[in-house]
Design a protein around this motif. Structure first.
Motif, short mmCIF file in Angstrom:
data_model
loop_
_atom_site.label_atom_id
_atom_site.label_comp_id
_atom_site.label_asym_id
_atom_site.label_seq_id
_atom_site.Cartn_x
_atom_site.Cartn_y
_atom_site.Cartn_z
N LEU A 78 3.39 -1.60 -10.74
CA LEU A 78 2.90 -1.51 -9.37
C LEU A 78 1.39 -1.31 -9.34
O LEU A 78 0.84 -0.58 -10.16
CB LEU A 78 3.55 -0.35 -8.64
CG LEU A 78 5.04 -0.44 -8.33
CD1 LEU A 78 5.51 0.85 -7.68
CD2 LEU A 78 5.34 -1.63 -7.45
N GLU A 82 0.00 1.42 -4.55
CA GLU A 82 1.42 1.51 -4.24
C GLU A 82 2.07 2.67 -4.99
O GLU A 82 2.90 3.40 -4.42
CB GLU A 82 2.12 0.19 -4.58
CG GLU A 82 1.68 -0.96 -3.68
CD GLU A 82 2.43 -2.25 -3.97
OE1 GLU A 82 3.52 -2.18 -4.61
OE2 GLU A 82 1.96 -3.31 -3.57
N HIS A 86 3.83 5.92 -3.16
CA HIS A 86 5.16 6.48 -3.44
C HIS A 86 5.06 7.98 -3.72
O HIS A 86 5.89 8.77 -3.25
CB HIS A 86 5.80 5.77 -4.63
CG HIS A 86 6.31 4.40 -4.31
ND1 HIS A 86 7.32 4.18 -3.39
CD2 HIS A 86 5.96 3.17 -4.79
CE1 HIS A 86 7.57 2.88 -3.31
NE2 HIS A 86 6.76 2.25 -4.15
N GLU A 106 2.05 7.36 2.92
CA GLU A 106 2.22 6.23 2.00
C GLU A 106 1.51 4.99 2.53
O GLU A 106 0.78 4.31 1.80
CB GLU A 106 3.71 5.94 1.82
CG GLU A 106 3.99 4.75 0.92
CD GLU A 106 5.48 4.47 0.75
OE1 GLU A 106 5.82 3.70 -0.14
OE2 GLU A 106 6.28 5.02 1.55
N VAL A 110 -1.62 2.89 0.76
CA VAL A 110 -1.47 1.47 0.40
C VAL A 110 -2.47 0.61 1.16
O VAL A 110 -3.13 -0.27 0.60
CB VAL A 110 -0.02 0.99 0.67
CG1 VAL A 110 0.08 -0.52 0.50
CG2 VAL A 110 0.95 1.70 -0.27
#
Length: 200
Positions: A78, A82, A86, A106, A110
């Protein structure tokens, strides 16, 4: 209220305090200072432009936004933003936030590596994009006065941030060629980072 130094106070909610503990443990001193500066730049930019935002959410997002670059949380597949997103979701839920609020953190993390979003569309994502693009690549220098910059760097010095960050970005680009980090490197990111006006 701002501190006596003229800089904004750092939030002291339980989640904010926990986020600082996480960032302090897992980030290098240079990366930790970058994360805190990203909060400070964003808050001062928001004040100058009358942007309303969620202070705790923005602070937690700023503190955790680069944790995906650190060895314990670097995903083999990833992109780092990202992976960091998470982690922020897990952190938020563990801190007692509703899942929707954790998902906002989150999303902010991102989105900071994606195409620009407006403050009207998403205030916290916009602030993190503006703040990190200034702190990493020197974009929008007109938004940050020399007086403010001096105070921020005195309190949260850059240390060897540019060297560290460039190494992380190039590593991400090599291992994850479809990532936003790779696109940034390909579009001149190395030069922008190396020639940052705060480092020359």
């Amino acid at each position: 209220m701002p501190e006596s130094s003229g800089l904004p106070d750092l939030p002291r909610t339980p989640a904010a305090t926990a986020a600082l503990s996480v960032a302090t443990r897992y980030c290098s001193p240079a990366l930790l200072n970058h994360s805190i500066r990203s909060y400070v730049w964003g808050v001062t930019y928001a004040g100058a432009h009358g942007i309303a935002f969620d202070d705790e959410l923005y602070y937690v997002s700023a503190l955790l936004h680069d944790t995906g670059l650190t060895e314990p949380f670097d995903s083999h597949s990833l992109p780092f933003e990202e992976a960091g997103g998470h982690l922020a979701w897990v952190f938020g839920v563990a801190a007692g936030w509703p899942e929707a609020r954790a998902a906002r953190a989150e999303h902010v993390i991102v989105t900071h590596m994606r195409a620009d979003v407006s403050a009207a569309e998403d205030a916290e994502s916009h602030l993190l994009q503006v703040a990190t693009s200034w702190d990493v690549a020197g974009r929008r220098p007109e938004e940050f006065s020399e007086a403010l910059t001096g105070k921020v760097l005195d309190r949260y010095p850059r240390l060897d941030f540019a060297t560290e960050f460039l190494a992380w970005f190039e590593d991400q680009a090599e291992r994850k060629p479809s990532s936003a980090a790779a696109r940034s490197v390909e579009s001149g990111g190395r030069l922008r980072i190396s020639a940052h006006p705060l480092d020359v």
